[in-house]
Design a protein around this motif. Structure first.
Motif, PDB file in Angstrom:
ATOM      1  N   GLU A  54       0.846  -1.209   0.000  1.00 16.48           N
ATOM      2  CA  GLU A  54       0.000   0.000   0.000  1.00 16.48           C
ATOM      3  C   GLU A  54       0.881   1.259   0.000  1.00 16.48           C
ATOM      4  O   GLU A  54       0.513   2.269  -0.605  1.00 16.48           O
ATOM      5  CB  GLU A  54      -0.960  -0.006   1.183  1.00 16.48           C
ATOM      6  CG  GLU A  54      -0.271   0.111   2.508  1.00 16.48           C
ATOM      7  CD  GLU A  54      -1.203   0.113   3.709  1.00 16.48           C
ATOM      8  OE1 GLU A  54      -0.725   0.480   4.786  1.00 16.48           O
ATOM      9  OE2 GLU A  54      -2.383  -0.265   3.554  1.00 16.48           O
ATOM     10  N   MET A  55       2.054   1.192   0.665  1.00 12.65           N
ATOM     11  CA  MET A  55       2.949   2.368   0.651  1.00 12.65           C
ATOM     12  C   MET A  55       3.368   2.701  -0.770  1.00 12.65           C
ATOM     13  O   MET A  55       3.418   3.861  -1.166  1.00 12.65           O
ATOM     14  CB  MET A  55       4.230   2.067   1.449  1.00 12.65           C
ATOM     15  CG  MET A  55       4.170   2.489   2.886  1.00 12.65           C
ATOM     16  SD  MET A  55       5.704   2.020   3.712  1.00 12.65           S
ATOM     17  CE  MET A  55       6.826   3.234   3.081  1.00 12.65           C
ATOM     18  N   GLN A  56       3.707   1.675  -1.538  1.00 14.21           N
ATOM     19  CA  GLN A  56       4.095   1.919  -2.940  1.00 14.21           C
ATOM     20  C   GLN A  56       2.912   2.513  -3.714  1.00 14.21           C
ATOM     21  O   GLN A  56       3.081   3.475  -4.462  1.00 14.21           O
ATOM     22  CB  GLN A  56       4.565   0.623  -3.601  1.00 14.21           C
ATOM     23  CG  GLN A  56       5.951   0.164  -3.152  1.00 14.21           C
ATOM     24  CD  GLN A  56       6.332  -1.152  -3.796  1.00 14.21           C
ATOM     25  OE1 GLN A  56       5.559  -2.107  -3.766  1.00 14.21           O
ATOM     26  NE2 GLN A  56       7.516  -1.220  -4.367  1.00 14.21           N
ATOM     27  N   ARG A  57       1.733   1.939  -3.511  1.00 12.94           N
ATOM     28  CA  ARG A  57       0.554   2.447  -4.241  1.00 12.94           C
ATOM     29  C   ARG A  57       0.309   3.911  -3.888  1.00 12.94           C
ATOM     30  O   ARG A  57       0.074   4.739  -4.761  1.00 12.94           O
ATOM     31  CB  ARG A  57      -0.678   1.611  -3.905  1.00 12.94           C
ATOM     32  CG  ARG A  57      -0.786   0.341  -4.736  1.00 12.94           C
ATOM     33  CD  ARG A  57      -2.200  -0.232  -4.703  1.00 12.94           C
ATOM     34  NE  ARG A  57      -2.677  -0.470  -3.352  1.00 12.94           N
ATOM     35  CZ  ARG A  57      -2.328  -1.541  -2.617  1.00 12.94           C
ATOM     36  NH1 ARG A  57      -1.534  -2.449  -3.122  1.00 12.94           N
ATOM     37  NH2 ARG A  57      -2.816  -1.695  -1.407  1.00 12.94           N
ATOM     38  N   GLY A  60       2.450   6.147  -5.769  1.00 12.00           N
ATOM     39  CA  GLY A  60       2.357   6.029  -7.233  1.00 12.00           C
ATOM     40  C   GLY A  60       3.393   5.114  -7.843  1.00 12.00           C
ATOM     41  O   GLY A  60       3.720   5.248  -9.026  1.00 12.00           O
ATOM     42  N   ILE A  61       3.938   4.178  -7.059  1.00 11.15           N
ATOM     43  CA  ILE A  61       4.956   3.257  -7.589  1.00 11.15           C
ATOM     44  C   ILE A  61       4.273   1.955  -7.987  1.00 11.15           C
ATOM     45  O   ILE A  61       3.647   1.293  -7.153  1.00 11.15           O
ATOM     46  CB  ILE A  61       6.050   2.982  -6.530  1.00 11.15           C
ATOM     47  CG1 ILE A  61       6.753   4.278  -6.187  1.00 11.15           C
ATOM     48  CG2 ILE A  61       7.033   1.918  -7.027  1.00 11.15           C
ATOM     49  CD1 ILE A  61       7.550   4.231  -4.892  1.00 11.15           C
ATOM     50  N   ALA A 109       9.887   6.916   3.513  1.00 15.25           N
ATOM     51  CA  ALA A 109      10.632   7.010   2.244  1.00 15.25           C
ATOM     52  C   ALA A 109      10.738   5.636   1.594  1.00 15.25           C
ATOM     53  O   ALA A 109      10.976   4.632   2.257  1.00 15.25           O
ATOM     54  CB  ALA A 109      12.033   7.539   2.531  1.00 15.25           C
ATOM     55  N   LEU A 110      10.558   5.602   0.287  1.00 13.64           N
ATOM     56  CA  LEU A 110      10.791   4.380  -0.494  1.00 13.64           C
ATOM     57  C   LEU A 110      11.919   4.664  -1.472  1.00 13.64           C
ATOM     58  O   LEU A 110      11.907   5.687  -2.142  1.00 13.64           O
ATOM     59  CB  LEU A 110       9.535   3.996  -1.278  1.00 13.64           C
ATOM     60  CG  LEU A 110       8.382   3.399  -0.472  1.00 13.64           C
ATOM     61  CD1 LEU A 110       7.115   3.348  -1.323  1.00 13.64           C
ATOM     62  CD2 LEU A 110       8.732   2.003   0.013  1.00 13.64           C
ATOM     63  N   GLU A 111      12.879   3.766  -1.553  1.00 18.99           N
ATOM     64  CA  GLU A 111      14.025   3.986  -2.436  1.00 18.99           C
ATOM     65  C   GLU A 111      14.246   2.775  -3.328  1.00 18.99           C
ATOM     66  O   GLU A 111      13.836   1.665  -2.993  1.00 18.99           O
ATOM     67  CB  GLU A 111      15.298   4.222  -1.604  1.00 18.99           C
ATOM     68  CG  GLU A 111      15.309   5.509  -0.811  1.00 18.99           C
ATOM     69  CD  GLU A 111      15.540   6.746  -1.681  1.00 18.99           C
ATOM     70  OE1 GLU A 111      15.836   6.598  -2.881  1.00 18.99           O
ATOM     71  OE2 GLU A 111      15.411   7.862  -1.146  1.00 18.99           O
ATOM     72  N   ALA A 112      14.916   3.019  -4.465  1.00 20.09           N
ATOM     73  CA  ALA A 112      15.376   1.909  -5.305  1.00 20.09           C
ATOM     74  C   ALA A 112      16.837   1.654  -4.954  1.00 20.09           C
ATOM     75  O   ALA A 112      17.617   2.584  -4.844  1.00 20.09           O
ATOM     76  CB  ALA A 112      15.257   2.268  -6.775  1.00 20.09           C
ATOM     77  N   VAL A 118      12.227  -0.769  -9.556  1.00 19.58           N
ATOM     78  CA  VAL A 118      11.419   0.343  -9.019  1.00 19.58           C
ATOM     79  C   VAL A 118      11.776   0.500  -7.544  1.00 19.58           C
ATOM     80  O   VAL A 118      12.327  -0.426  -6.943  1.00 19.58           O
ATOM     81  CB  VAL A 118       9.896   0.059  -9.134  1.00 19.58           C
ATOM     82  CG1 VAL A 118       9.444  -0.018 -10.567  1.00 19.58           C
ATOM     83  CG2 VAL A 118       9.525  -1.209  -8.384  1.00 19.58           C
ATOM     84  N   PRO A 119      11.453   1.660  -6.947  1.00 24.95           N
ATOM     85  CA  PRO A 119      11.729   1.811  -5.513  1.00 24.95           C
ATOM     86  C   PRO A 119      10.908   0.811  -4.695  1.00 24.95           C
ATOM     87  O   PRO A 119       9.681   0.869  -4.687  1.00 24.95           O
ATOM     88  CB  PRO A 119      11.307   3.253  -5.218  1.00 24.95           C
ATOM     89  CG  PRO A 119      11.359   3.945  -6.550  1.00 24.95           C
ATOM     90  CD  PRO A 119      10.951   2.904  -7.550  1.00 24.95           C
TER      91      PRO A 119
END
Ligand SMILES: Cc1cc2nc3c(=O)[nH]c(=O)nc-3n(C[C@H](O)[C@H](O)[C@H](O)COP(=O)(O)OP(=O)(O)OC[C@H]3O[C@@H](n4cnc5c(N)ncnc54)[C@H](O)[C@@H]3O)c2cc1C
Length: 457
Positions: A54-57, A60-61, A109-112, A118-119
């Motif tokens: 859900e964090m990615q969604r 917008g990832i 924070a989401l990182e790649a 993708v992150p």
């Protein structure tokens, strides 16, 4: 002593297994040889690779179990077992949800990072995560933890080729422990046993070794003694980005994944910097002195992420670990590489960025298939001295997707399961950030379900 499930090792894999088993009503005994639990899990970067969250969604990832599995296959090559990758990909999202349901907090924070298209690095405080799992185990009333208690040998019935328990050594001497449903080896890797590493990976002789103090390969050797098959042993490699002299920070610093280049002592690039940091580590160790510099400019330095240890460039700057200069020539003088060569290397690289074609190493992205390359052009310029460190061995016992340990004849050693870093065959040739801590949790839970005869769904 007796329990339904006996777990060797109190790290992420051990406690995920214990909690899953206890929640299903089993009695569990966890043995931890050190005075404190946590192992490598607690000292890790806390990066977990999850896909489709859900964090990615919310950010917008677009990611999915399929994309994750494809990245893992691409990285691991033919040595990565597709069945283990499928097991991880299938069960990782439910493990993310399970962690959240148990109160785990993720940094926003989401990182790649290494190996990710993708992150998908979801970051936790790793020591807190282990503490949380251990606390949840306690509240079930079903889990007994014995610290300073080392499993020494597996008890084995040769006629049935079945493990029935372990012989352990506790504070007060030997203990004979029976396991009704199975023994789960969650004893981690062997990065703290350089002799054992050298047997399989002599190239790592000069690498720095980091990891939980108890991670010397006990579980691996106990199962090996019963004929367990091994996987990925030749794939041990150091991870790139460890500062050679830094004693404060156990982690890599990966400026390359935000746009830096890596140069050797001659001032020349030597690799496509977007590759998995395990492959960068191997390339680095082949350079003069087994060392390199990550070269970056001010905007790249400021594009780090303070929530993710391996991307926390500002912290490393405060610690005085970066070398800094107003010009590339000045930087070259400080790090004692030829000035003309460093300036030419950076000019050539910037031209590749402009033309979209890296004619030397074919770099296309910041990391794996993600992110557009950036010119290195705005002062001040920085160099981060870097070598490779063996943070984990990421190889070991051959298991099937249900985490049964398989022997050299392809048969199950009944009653013996494994999870976490002691397992081989998952990573193969390279390594995705977050997949080791991730697999500890995911495979730990699968092992519990298998031991209890529950469906893995
Ligand atoms: C500095 C560092 C940073 C890292 N960063 C990341 C990251 O960000 N993301 C990621 O995915 N991976 C990372 N890793 C790798 C990852 O942390 C490990 O692969 C993972 O945590 C292993 O979990 P585990 O439960 O299998 O083993 P561990 O957490 O190491 O636990 C094993 C436990 O078993 C105990 N034990 C061993 N032998 C016995 C015995 N005979 N009897 C009883 N107990 C025993 C050990 O003492 C230890 O506590 C990092 C590793 C290090 C060292």
């Amino acid at each position: 002593m007796e329990a339904d499930i006996l777990i060797v090792g109190g790290g992420a894999a051990g406690f995920a297994c214990a909690l899953e088993a206890a929640e299903r009503g089993a009695t569990v005994l966890v043995l931890e040889k050190q005075p404190e639990t946590g192992g490598s899990s607690a000292m890790s970067g806390g990066c977990l690779a999850f896909a489709g969250t859900e964090m990615q969604r919310e950010q917008g990832i677009e990611d999915s179990a399929e994309l994750l599995a494809n990245d893992l296959k691409q990285l691991g090559g033919t040595d990565a077992d597709p069945a283990l990758i499928a097991a991880f990909a299938t069960h990782q999202l439910e493990t993310y949800d399970w962690l959240k349901a148990h109160g785990q907090v993720f940094s926003p924070a989401l990182e790649a990072s290494s190996g990710q298209s993708v992150p998908r690095v979801h970051t936790v405080d790793p020591a807190d995560m282990v503490r949380l799992l251990a606390a949840r185990c306690r509240t079930t009333g079903k889990v007994t933890l014995l610290v300073e208690t080392a499993a020494r040998r597996l008890q084995h019935d040769p006629a049935a080729h079945r493990v029935t328990g372990v012989l352990a050594e506790g504070r007060d001497g030997p203990i004979d422990i029976r396991a009704r449903n199975g023994v789960v080896l969650a004893s981690g890797g062997f990065s703290r046993n350089p002799d054992l590493v050298r047997q399989f990976a002599p190239d790592c002789e000069h690498a720095v070794f980091v990891g939980g103090a108890g991670n010397v390969g006990d579980g691996l050797r106990m199962a090996w003694a019963l004929g367990a098959d091994l996987r990925d042993m030749a794939q041990i490699k150091g991870t790139f980005g460890k500062h050679p002299t830094d004693e404060l920070n156990n982690h890599s610093c990966l400026c390359v994944y935000k746009g830096a280049i890596a140069v050797n002592q001659d001032g020349r690039r030597f690799v496509d910097e977007s590759l998995s940091y395990k492959l960068l580590g191997a390339a680095c160790l082949r350079q003069p002195y087994g060392a390199a510099f990550q070269i970056l400019d001010e905007p790249i330095l400021r594009s780090g992420d303070n929530e993710v240890r391996i991307l926390d460039f500002e912290r490393r700057l405060e610690e005085g670990l970066f070398i800094q200069a107003d010009t590339l020539e000045g930087l070259a003088r400080q790090i004692e590489v030829p000035e003309e060569m460093l300036t030419k290397t950076v000019a050539d690289y910037n031209a590749y960025v402009d033309s979209g074609e890296d004619r030397e190493f074919g770099r296309k992205h910041l990391v794996h298939n993600h992110g557009a390359l950036r010119r290195i052009e705005t002062a001040p310029f920085y160099a981060y001295p870097s070598t490779a460190a063996v943070y984990g061995t990421y190889c070991g016992l051959r298991v099937d997707p249900a985490m049964h340990v398989i022997d050299v004849f392809g048969e199950r050693i009944e009653g013996l399961l494994a999870a976490g870093e002691v397992v081989g065959g998952f990573h193969g040739n390279a390594y995705m950030t977050g997949s080791a801590l991730g697999k500890a949790l995911v495979f730990g839970r699968i092992a519990a379900r298998t031991a209890l005869g529950a469906a893995a769904g």
